[in-house]
Design a protein around this motif. Structure first.
Motif, PDB file in Angstrom:
ATOM      1  N   LEU A  42       0.841  -1.199   0.000  1.00 31.70           N
ATOM      2  CA  LEU A  42       0.000   0.000   0.000  1.00 31.70           C
ATOM      3  C   LEU A  42       0.873   1.244   0.000  1.00 31.70           C
ATOM      4  O   LEU A  42       2.097   1.169   0.110  1.00 31.70           O
ATOM      5  CB  LEU A  42      -0.926  -0.024   1.213  1.00 31.70           C
ATOM      6  N   PHE A  43       0.263   2.413  -0.076  1.00 35.39           N
ATOM      7  CA  PHE A  43       1.019   3.625  -0.357  1.00 35.39           C
ATOM      8  C   PHE A  43       0.884   4.643   0.772  1.00 35.39           C
ATOM      9  O   PHE A  43      -0.192   4.953   1.236  1.00 35.39           O
ATOM     10  CB  PHE A  43       0.528   4.252  -1.663  1.00 35.39           C
ATOM     11  N   SER A  44       2.037   5.102   1.226  1.00 35.37           N
ATOM     12  CA  SER A  44       2.071   6.245   2.136  1.00 35.37           C
ATOM     13  C   SER A  44       2.296   7.529   1.343  1.00 35.37           C
ATOM     14  O   SER A  44       1.655   8.545   1.604  1.00 35.37           O
ATOM     15  CB  SER A  44       3.193   6.082   3.151  1.00 35.37           C
ATOM     16  N   VAL A  85       4.366  -1.154   3.121  1.00 38.50           N
ATOM     17  CA  VAL A  85       3.975   0.219   2.784  1.00 38.50           C
ATOM     18  C   VAL A  85       5.025   0.850   1.867  1.00 38.50           C
ATOM     19  O   VAL A  85       6.225   0.755   2.108  1.00 38.50           O
ATOM     20  CB  VAL A  85       3.774   1.065   4.054  1.00 38.50           C
ATOM     21  N   TYR A  86       4.512   1.510   0.837  1.00 38.49           N
ATOM     22  CA  TYR A  86       5.323   2.125  -0.211  1.00 38.49           C
ATOM     23  C   TYR A  86       5.520   3.614   0.055  1.00 38.49           C
ATOM     24  O   TYR A  86       4.574   4.328   0.397  1.00 38.49           O
ATOM     25  CB  TYR A  86       4.603   1.941  -1.543  1.00 38.49           C
ATOM     26  N   LEU A  87       6.749   4.087  -0.122  1.00 38.37           N
ATOM     27  CA  LEU A  87       7.032   5.523  -0.168  1.00 38.37           C
ATOM     28  C   LEU A  87       7.911   5.804  -1.374  1.00 38.37           C
ATOM     29  O   LEU A  87       8.929   5.136  -1.585  1.00 38.37           O
ATOM     30  CB  LEU A  87       7.749   6.018   1.085  1.00 38.37           C
ATOM     31  N   GLY A 147       6.229  -4.109   6.214  1.00 39.43           N
ATOM     32  CA  GLY A 147       7.457  -3.886   5.469  1.00 39.43           C
ATOM     33  C   GLY A 147       7.466  -2.474   4.921  1.00 39.43           C
ATOM     34  O   GLY A 147       6.447  -1.769   4.956  1.00 39.43           O
ATOM     35  N   ILE A 148       8.625  -2.065   4.421  1.00 40.89           N
ATOM     36  CA  ILE A 148       8.767  -0.744   3.799  1.00 40.89           C
ATOM     37  C   ILE A 148       9.385  -0.938   2.419  1.00 40.89           C
ATOM     38  O   ILE A 148      10.422  -1.592   2.265  1.00 40.89           O
ATOM     39  CB  ILE A 148       9.654   0.191   4.644  1.00 40.89           C
ATOM     40  N   PHE A 149       8.737  -0.350   1.409  1.00 41.39           N
ATOM     41  CA  PHE A 149       9.207  -0.406   0.021  1.00 41.39           C
ATOM     42  C   PHE A 149       9.518   1.026  -0.404  1.00 41.39           C
ATOM     43  O   PHE A 149       8.627   1.877  -0.434  1.00 41.39           O
ATOM     44  CB  PHE A 149       8.114  -1.007  -0.865  1.00 41.39           C
TER      45      PHE A 149
END
Length: 655
Positions: A42-44, A85-87, A147-149
């Motif tokens: 998902l997107f931050s 989560v995507y940044l 997680g962080i992407f």
């Protein structure tokens, strides 16, 4: 790491109203179920720079009225779907127009034009890094991320004033490319360390991945700045169908969990209303699990926040099959007879990682295509790998050997290994003599191009002829080796005052020296045949290489009658004492100018497989169908026949 992931983009302009207005928890969950999805990124923060949740470290999208990220995480976790989560890390268009001085610059002090639609990349050697780290830490602290992407990042050669000042402070010249490159390496390492410290100070061990669109072969240091790898490889988006097998066969060797990332799009990222044929996604996800990877499929959410039902029906058609196959796809290692020593990896190891002549890509890609079509079990390796676990080592086209690498190759040979070297491969760093004994002496770079190869063996389907080889060749003399084929010179090279016909000059029949030589250490081919195959795909090139490999691999692990476009791998599940033989068949076709697509899946019948294994087979069956398969055991060989292959079939051999 889960097998059935979706990477959900949401790069949404501030000029669009009603962001997320149609989001429905129930509809979101139903679409994930329809798609058989077990993890969704998902997107931050998007490329436009906006946050999709309340934020003190950033600004929430001006047209968003609620915490969309939080709502999606809650909805996904309710149905046991994980949520990395995507940044957007390298791009932030909102901030780019406010902090132009933080943008990355090229040698001419340029960035992307501001009067064209598009994004502007940031330099991580500026105060932007502090902004980004705060944004990442806020997400990890406030949300239950799995997680962080981080996207659009990598080692840069940057000439912004911050980088220029940093170089001058160290007494270095900003005009020196080596100094700029070294600074870029330090800046990237500092960025990844800062992110890791921020994330793990809040949630120790949380998964982190930094995406640059390609996993660099030979850069294990960069790979290990991640907790896992995600191989972005959208066949229709510019990567093509050759990229993923090459990248996967390298990634599995370095011992990190990894995903194959494709997309649902007909073309590439950012395409609204574009859909692949379901058979394409079936094949692409099957190719991932056949190479020891999990799966990730890219999607992009509509600005209104409603999940697209057509997309999740499409994804579900592929993931329904993956779900059934998962028990035979976890904890696997690849079985390989041959190692392709990646030219890209060797180039980085030797300090030539910035080559822009295409040689760091084409020979690797051409070699992998030949190995796939020839049904050779292989790995792609770097200079850190243990060569001695393989029977044959391929040195593609331009792999020159420094003292260290020559020592490692000679040790491999002393233990009974064999080499297939082509073109300049095997020469020393100076390029004026062979650093390993291949039964030949180097004389000079051949002055004719193209020229001709006359094999001293029969070519299947082609017969006897003098075959044109387009790539650059090397002129060699026999020095203890046996000639398997000769070079023939053309009458002359084509130029303005001497040319013949439309393309190039025919063979004169004149002997031009050895073209293919066998020795106790292996076989040498005097042309850049892999680069040639990547660009032209001539059948004679493949048949020549496969003839060489059959001589070097008389006891190869696997033989099959699967046609050329089929893919075969053999994975070992040690915890279950079994082998899993993956068989795939689909034929990409070109649509439009340069888009490869898969539409029709044509069944293949009566696929014969013969395996040479150290253990006796106790049971052979089709998976996931659990249908027993008749087999024949003769010594160390087990033979079976798959009645029908439709896209992808696994055969399990319990030992």
């Amino acid at each position: 790491m889960r097998f059935r992931q979706v990477h959900l983009d949401f790069h949404t302009s501030e000029a669009i109203p009603g962001i997320g207005a149609d989001f429905s928890k129930h509809q979101f969950q139903e679409m994930l179920k329809l798609g058989h999805v077990d993890s969704i990124t998902l997107f931050s923060k998007c490329h436009h720079g906006w946050a999709y949740h309340p934020s003190e470290a950033n600004e929430m999208h001006p047209e968003l009225k609620f915490d969309l990220l939080g709502a999606m995480i809650e909805a996904a976790h309710e149905i046991d779907v994980q949520t990395p989560v995507y940044l957007s890390a390298g791009l932030d268009e909102k901030l780019a127009r406010r902090r132009v001085e933080w943008l990355s610059r090229d040698k001419e002090d340029r960035t992307y034009p501001f009067l064209e639609p598009g994004y502007h990349g940031f330099c991580m050697n500026t105060p932007y890094l502090d902004v980004l780290v705060n944004q990442v830490e806020e997400v990890v602290r406030n949300y239950d991320a799995d997680g962080i992407f981080l996207d659009i990042v990598g080692v840069q050669m940057c000439y912004c004033q911050y980088c220029v000042a940093a170089l001058l402070k160290r007494g270095q010249d900003p005009r020196n490319d080596a100094a700029v490159k070294a600074l870029g390496e330090r800046v990237y390492a500092n960025y990844t360390n800062r992110i890791k410290e921020a994330v793990h100070s809040v949630k120790p061990g949380l998964n982190i991945f930094h995406n640059g669109g390609h996993i660099r072969r030979g850069r294990r240091d960069l790979a290990r700045m991640n907790t896992h790898l995600e191989l972005e490889s959208l066949p229709t988006g510019g990567w093509g169908y050759d990229h993923f097998p090459l990248s996967a066969r390298y990634s599995q060797t370095i011992g990190m969990p990894f995903l194959g990332m494709t997309g649902k799009f007909h073309t590439t990222w950012g395409e609204f209303g574009g859909y692949k044929h379901p058979n394409a996604l079936r094949y692409e996800t099957a190719l991932s699990i056949a190479n020891g990877a999990g799966c990730s499929i890219g999607d992009q959410l509509h600005p209104k926040g409603l999940m697209d039902e057509a997309t999740y029906r499409l994804i579900g058609a592929a993931y329904r099959e993956v779900k059934a196959k998962e028990p035979w796809c976890s904890g696997v290692r690849n079985v390989a007879d041959v190692a392709l020593l990646s030219l890209e990896a060797v180039s980085y190891a030797s300090g030539n990682g910035n080559r822009k002549d295409g040689l760091s890509a084409d020979p690797d890609a051409g070699a992998v295509r030949m190995l796939l079509e020839g049904k050779i079990l292989f790995d792609v390796i770097d200079t850190e790998a243990d060569f001695t676990t393989y029977k044959v080592l391929i040195l593609p086209d331009e792999v020159t050997l420094d003292a260290s690498l020559a020592g490692k190759v000679n040790d491999f040979l002393s233990r009974g290994g064999k080499i297939l070297a082509t073109g300049r491969s095997g020469l020393n760093e100076g390029g004026d003599a062979f650093a390993v004994d291949l039964g030949v002496t180097w004389l000079e770079t051949n002055r004719y191009r193209p020229d001709y190869f006359r094999p001293y063996f029969q070519m299947p389907e082609l017969g006897e002829a003098s075959f044109v080889f387009y790539s650059q060749g090397q002129k060699v003399a026999l020095s203890g080796g046996k000639e398997l084929g000769a070079r023939e010179n053309p009458y002359f090279n084509r130029d303005v005052f001497r040319f013949c016909s439309h393309f190039h000059t025919p063979s004169s029949g004149e002997y031009g020296g050895p073209g293919m030589v066998e020795s106790g250490n292996g076989i040498y081919l005097a042309w850049n045949v892999f680069e040639d195959y990547a660009s032209k795909g001539s059948i004679i090139l493949k048949q020549t290489v496969l003839h060489a490999l059959r001589r070097l691999l008389p006891d190869q692990t696997l033989r099959t009658n699967l046609p050329a476009q089929g893919v075969v791998t053999l994975q070992r599940q040690d915890d279950h004492s079994r082998y899993v033989n993956h068989l795939l068949y689909a034929v990409p076709v070109r649509r439009g100018k340069n888009t490869e697509v898969i539409e029709d899946i044509v069944p293949i019948h009566e696929v014969e497989v013969e395996l040479r294994l150290p253990e006796k087979a106790k049971r052979v069956y089709l998976a996931p169908q659990s249908v027993p398969l008749a087999f024949e055991q003769q010594g160390d060989r087990v033979k079976y026949k798959v009645p029908k292959l439709e896209c992808h079939q696994m055969v399990v051999i319990e030992a």
